[in-house]
Design a protein around this motif. Structure first.
Motif, short mmCIF file in Angstrom:
data_model
loop_
_atom_site.label_atom_id
_atom_site.label_comp_id
_atom_site.label_asym_id
_atom_site.label_seq_id
_atom_site.Cartn_x
_atom_site.Cartn_y
_atom_site.Cartn_z
N VAL A 43 0.83 -1.20 0.00
CA VAL A 43 0.00 0.00 0.00
C VAL A 43 0.88 1.26 0.00
CG1 VAL A 43 -1.95 -1.13 1.15
CG2 VAL A 43 -0.18 -0.03 2.53
N MET A 44 0.23 2.40 -0.18
CA MET A 44 0.92 3.69 -0.20
C MET A 44 1.74 3.87 1.08
SD MET A 44 1.45 6.50 -1.93
CE MET A 44 0.12 6.85 -3.11
N PRO A 45 2.98 4.40 0.99
CA PRO A 45 3.80 4.62 2.19
C PRO A 45 3.06 5.40 3.27
CG PRO A 45 5.13 4.96 0.24
CD PRO A 45 3.72 4.76 -0.25
N ARG A 46 3.30 5.01 4.51
CA ARG A 46 2.74 5.69 5.69
C ARG A 46 3.77 6.60 6.34
NH1 ARG A 46 -1.50 3.32 3.21
NH2 ARG A 46 -2.69 1.86 4.49
N ALA A 47 4.88 6.86 5.63
CA ALA A 47 5.98 7.63 6.20
C ALA A 47 5.64 9.12 6.15
CB ALA A 47 7.26 7.34 5.44
N THR A 48 4.91 9.61 7.14
CA THR A 48 4.52 11.01 7.18
C THR A 48 5.74 11.90 7.38
OG1 THR A 48 4.23 10.99 9.57
CG2 THR A 48 2.31 10.36 8.24
N PRO A 49 5.66 13.18 7.01
CA PRO A 49 6.81 14.09 7.23
C PRO A 49 7.27 14.11 8.68
CG PRO A 49 5.22 15.12 5.78
CD PRO A 49 4.58 13.85 6.27
N GLU A 50 6.33 14.11 9.62
CA GLU A 50 6.68 14.13 11.04
C GLU A 50 7.42 12.85 11.44
OE1 GLU A 50 3.35 16.72 10.04
OE2 GLU A 50 3.61 14.54 9.81
N ARG A 51 6.96 11.73 10.93
CA ARG A 51 7.59 10.46 11.28
C ARG A 51 8.98 10.37 10.66
NH1 ARG A 51 3.24 6.60 10.29
NH2 ARG A 51 2.44 7.43 12.25
N ARG A 52 9.12 10.87 9.44
CA ARG A 52 10.44 10.86 8.81
C ARG A 52 11.41 11.75 9.59
NH1 ARG A 52 7.42 11.64 3.96
NH2 ARG A 52 8.40 13.66 3.56
N ALA A 53 10.95 12.91 10.02
CA ALA A 53 11.81 13.82 10.78
C ALA A 53 12.26 13.19 12.09
CB ALA A 53 11.07 15.14 11.04
N GLU A 54 11.34 12.53 12.77
CA GLU A 54 11.67 11.86 14.03
C GLU A 54 12.69 10.75 13.80
OE1 GLU A 54 8.96 10.19 17.63
OE2 GLU A 54 8.65 9.19 15.70
N PHE A 55 12.50 9.98 12.72
CA PHE A 55 13.40 8.88 12.39
C PHE A 55 14.79 9.42 12.03
CE2 PHE A 55 13.72 4.89 9.42
CZ PHE A 55 14.62 4.31 10.30
N LYS A 56 14.85 10.46 11.21
CA LYS A 56 16.13 11.06 10.83
C LYS A 56 16.90 11.57 12.05
CE LYS A 56 14.47 13.74 7.46
NZ LYS A 56 14.42 14.72 6.33
N LYS A 57 16.19 12.20 12.96
CA LYS A 57 16.84 12.71 14.17
C LYS A 57 17.43 11.57 14.99
CE LYS A 57 16.13 15.61 18.27
NZ LYS A 57 16.78 14.65 19.19
N ALA A 58 16.66 10.49 15.14
CA ALA A 58 17.14 9.36 15.93
C ALA A 58 18.35 8.71 15.28
CB ALA A 58 16.01 8.34 16.11
N HIS A 62 22.18 8.70 17.08
CA HIS A 62 22.86 7.45 17.42
C HIS A 62 23.99 7.12 16.44
CE1 HIS A 62 20.18 6.38 20.71
NE2 HIS A 62 19.17 6.79 19.97
N GLY A 63 24.32 8.06 15.56
CA GLY A 63 25.43 7.85 14.65
C GLY A 63 25.19 6.76 13.61
N LEU A 64 23.95 6.62 13.17
CA LEU A 64 23.57 5.58 12.23
C LEU A 64 23.13 6.19 10.90
CD1 LEU A 64 21.30 3.42 14.57
CD2 LEU A 64 23.71 2.99 14.03
N GLU A 65 22.89 5.32 9.93
CA GLU A 65 22.24 5.74 8.70
C GLU A 65 21.17 4.73 8.31
OE1 GLU A 65 24.50 5.24 4.95
OE2 GLU A 65 26.19 4.68 6.24
#
Length: 307
Positions: A43-58, A62-65
């Motif tokens: 189905v269509m991605p559920r990756a909302t802008p807010e969720r992406r921002a939270e994920f990128k910050k985390a 933690h020094g990950l990609e």
């Protein structure tokens, strides 16, 4: 070389918690397989802008990609409406990958139409040939986007897909003719790639080397040996593709040959730990896999340097 964790066994955790755990376990980053709050199945991605921002910050904290992102859509469906929607979802998923700074997407060739729809189609609609034709229409539309965005698509043959074996998958990917469309080798599918002949693994890896971008590491048993009775399914003639995703050493993959061959061809791409079998000991399994993969890679890197 990058080492990623597929966090499927840890999917009860939030994305920030996945990042914390991945770092604690010693991985370089995340291989994000389908999950309901980001890229869900079909189905269509559920990756909302807010969720992406939270994920990128985390990830940054933690020094990950985000090393790989795995969409699963019905891009090989002979039902044109279904295929077109899958391509639309793919385009959105590519946008998500670019926004997340992820330069590799991994996926499968596909199984065709949805199971519910396939049962209602006229005989001959959902065949291996019509699935391949649908996939070619999809990949020809998507390849220019991968090239424009600088994203690599790494494709794997998968048991039950319209491409299950190493051949013709290798030839098909080469025929796409793009440096942005590469190949994945999934170790727990080895015995399907080679029709049960484990001695072909090294030859297969060497042949794949020029287009090999990503390997998944997990152990499995060979379902073809012991007169086909390594696994027993009822009824005996059931059309199934049994395999496991176990810790290294719990199955029948020849890991010395696997890692030695990758060292010999100087594979320097993505390794991912992709174990599903041990949710009751998920952290222990993921920690063990990280250490074992690094140990093997370093062993054969040193051997290659000495040679």
């Amino acid at each position: 070389m990058k080492l990623a964790l597929d966090p499927y066994m840890h999917r009860h955790l939030s994305l920030p918690e996945i990042c914390r755990l991945t770092a604690e376990l010693g991985y370089d980053g995340v291989e994000l397989s389908p999950r309901a709050d980001f890229l869900d199945w079909w189905v269509m991605p559920r990756a909302t802008p807010e969720r992406r921002a939270e994920f990128k910050k985390a990830l940054k904290d933690h020094g990950l990609e985000l090393i790989t992102l795995q969409p699963m859509y019905r891009w090989a469906s002979p039902v044109e409406e279904e295929r077109q929607m899958a391509v639309r979802y793919w385009k959105r998923a590519i946008e998500v990958a670019v926004d997340m700074g992820c330069d590799t997407m991994v996926s499968e060739f596909g199984r065709g139409t949805s199971p519910e729809r396939s049962r209602t189609l006229p005989l001959g609609t959902d065949t291996r040939e019509t699935k391949e034709a649908a996939w070619w229409r999809s990949i020809e539309e998507l390849t220019p986007i991968f090239e424009k965005e600088g994203v690599i698509l790494s494709v794997e043959p998968h048991p039950e897909d319209w491409v299950e074996t190493f051949h013709p998958a290798f030839d098909i990917i080469r025929m796409v003719g793009s440096k942005n469309v590469r190949m994945s080798y999934i170790a727990p599918h080895t015995f399907y790639y080679c029709s049960g002949d484990a001695s072909k693994m090294a030859t297969t890896l060497r042949e794949a080397a020029p287009i090999l971008h990503h390997v998944r590491v997990a152990d499995t048993f060979n379902p073809f040996v012991s007169s086909g009775n390594r696994y027993i399914a009822n009824p005996p003639d059931a059309s199934i593709r049994v395999h496991q995703h176990l810790d290294i050493g719990q199955g029948e993959i020849d890991w010395e040959t696997f890692f030695k061959t990758l060292g010999e061809v100087k594979f320097d791409g993505i390794y991912s730990s992709c174990v599903f079998a041990w949710e009751d000991r998920a952290e222990e399994s993921s920690r063990f896999m990280c250490k074992e993969i690094r140990r093997y890679v370093e062993k054969y890197a040193r051997a290659g340097a000495a040679a």
